[in-house]
Motif scaffolding. Structure first.
Motif, short mmCIF file in Angstrom:
data_model
loop_
_atom_site.label_atom_id
_atom_site.label_comp_id
_atom_site.label_asym_id
_atom_site.label_seq_id
_atom_site.Cartn_x
_atom_site.Cartn_y
_atom_site.Cartn_z
N SER A 204 41.86 37.49 27.34
CA SER A 204 41.23 36.18 27.50
C SER A 204 40.95 35.87 28.95
CB SER A 204 42.13 35.09 26.90
OG SER A 204 42.46 35.38 25.56
N LEU A 205 41.86 36.30 29.83
CA LEU A 205 41.67 36.05 31.26
C LEU A 205 40.40 36.73 31.77
CD1 LEU A 205 42.81 35.01 34.01
CD2 LEU A 205 43.92 37.24 34.22
N VAL A 206 40.17 37.97 31.35
CA VAL A 206 38.97 38.68 31.79
C VAL A 206 37.72 37.91 31.40
CG1 VAL A 206 37.63 40.81 31.53
CG2 VAL A 206 40.13 40.92 31.70
N ILE A 207 37.71 37.40 30.16
CA ILE A 207 36.54 36.63 29.70
C ILE A 207 36.48 35.28 30.40
CG2 ILE A 207 35.41 35.64 27.68
CD1 ILE A 207 35.54 38.71 27.73
N ALA A 208 37.63 34.62 30.55
CA ALA A 208 37.64 33.28 31.14
C ALA A 208 37.15 33.31 32.58
CB ALA A 208 39.05 32.70 31.07
N GLU A 209 37.47 34.39 33.30
CA GLU A 209 37.08 34.44 34.70
C GLU A 209 35.60 34.79 34.89
OE1 GLU A 209 41.19 35.24 37.11
OE2 GLU A 209 40.00 37.00 36.59
#
Length: 268
Positions: A204-209
């Motif tokens: 999720s972090l990869v997408i959120a960033e």
């Protein structure tokens, strides 16, 4: 007949400690082929940087502090979202798992929401929360909530009914049953859900960033993509992988401490 040299007990023969582990041979061969392909031009730098270039870039980013600063930003986002999602997942699982009315009220909407691809909710989150930190953390928290809820709920419902009856026969109150029998019995499910949640938090972090990030590993990757800096991209991906492995190790450590009472638990 010449006698063979005798090695003292507990002392390895000279050179035995320098043997390459069999499982490390194929990765080393791949790295050498990768380096060879890059140096001979078979693999252009714009497609994939050489391992030596990746190592050099890693050291440069580390020395300048750029990598560490952006890593701290990403860790802050991931841990905040993980904490919120875990807390929400545990609360929902306790309500649904410990009460029939709670199950009727909580489980159906959660089961409906978990079938949605949460990454497809990014545009809606941008509309709701804007393009700041709130949208990023909310996306991570949502992804984390479901595995924690599902595994803890399943763990609570899977506690042996005979143990509950035995607790009642010993005079345990409802809270005593929950504290001493149900929650310990559901702990393996919670830890499994937490391990899955860690993986999802990084995904999720990869997408959120990608949502207008001005700092973080995703920000570095976006900038590197624009300038075709594959060495920077590989460095960031390796950092993601290293943090994921470290997080999994933390969960294994928790398991060794919290589940040591189980006869079937095997350390390692």
């Amino acid at each position: 007949m010449a006698s063979q040299p005798v090695t003292p007990v507990g002392v390895e023969p000279l050179g035995s400690s320098w043997r390459i582990p069999p499982r490390a041979i194929s990765p080393i061969v791949l790295l050498l082929l990768w380096e060879l392909g890059s140096r001979t031009g078979v693999i252009p730098p714009r497609i994939l940087a050489a391992p030596s270039a990746v190592l050099s870039t890693f050291l440069e980013l580390l020395a300048s502090g750029e990598l560490l600063n952006n890593l701290m930003v990403s860790l802050g986002r991931a841990l905040t979202g993980l904490a919120i999602g875990t807390a929400v997942g545990i609360a929902l699982a306790l309500v649904a798992g410990l009460s029939k009315r709670g199950e009727v009220a909580i489980d159906p909407p959660v089961q409906m929401l978990r079938t949605l691809p949460f990454l497809a909710l990014v545009p809606l989150f941008i509309v709701w929360f804007g393009i700041g930190e709130v949208a990023k953390i909310a996306l991570i928290a949502l992804g984390v909530t479901f595995p924690v809820y599902l595994n803890l709920y399943s763990g609570i419902r899977g506690v042996d009914a005979k143990l509950v009856e035995a607790g009642r026969s010993f005079g345990l109150s409802q809270w005593g049953l929950i504290r001493h029998i149900i929650l310990p019995g559901a702990m393996p499910g919670l830890l499994l859900g937490f391990r899955m949640a860690l993986t999802i938090s990084w995904l999720s972090l990869v997408i959120a960033e990608q949502i207008n990030a001005s700092a973080g590993l995703g920000y570095l990757i976006n900038n590197a993509r624009d300038f075709l800096q594959t060495d920077v991209i590989v460095v960031c991906l390796l950092v993601y992988a290293a943090i994921g492995l470290a997080a999994d190790g933390v969960v294994r450590l928790l398991e060794s401490r919290l589940l040591s009472w189980r006869p079937s638990f095997v350390k390692g």
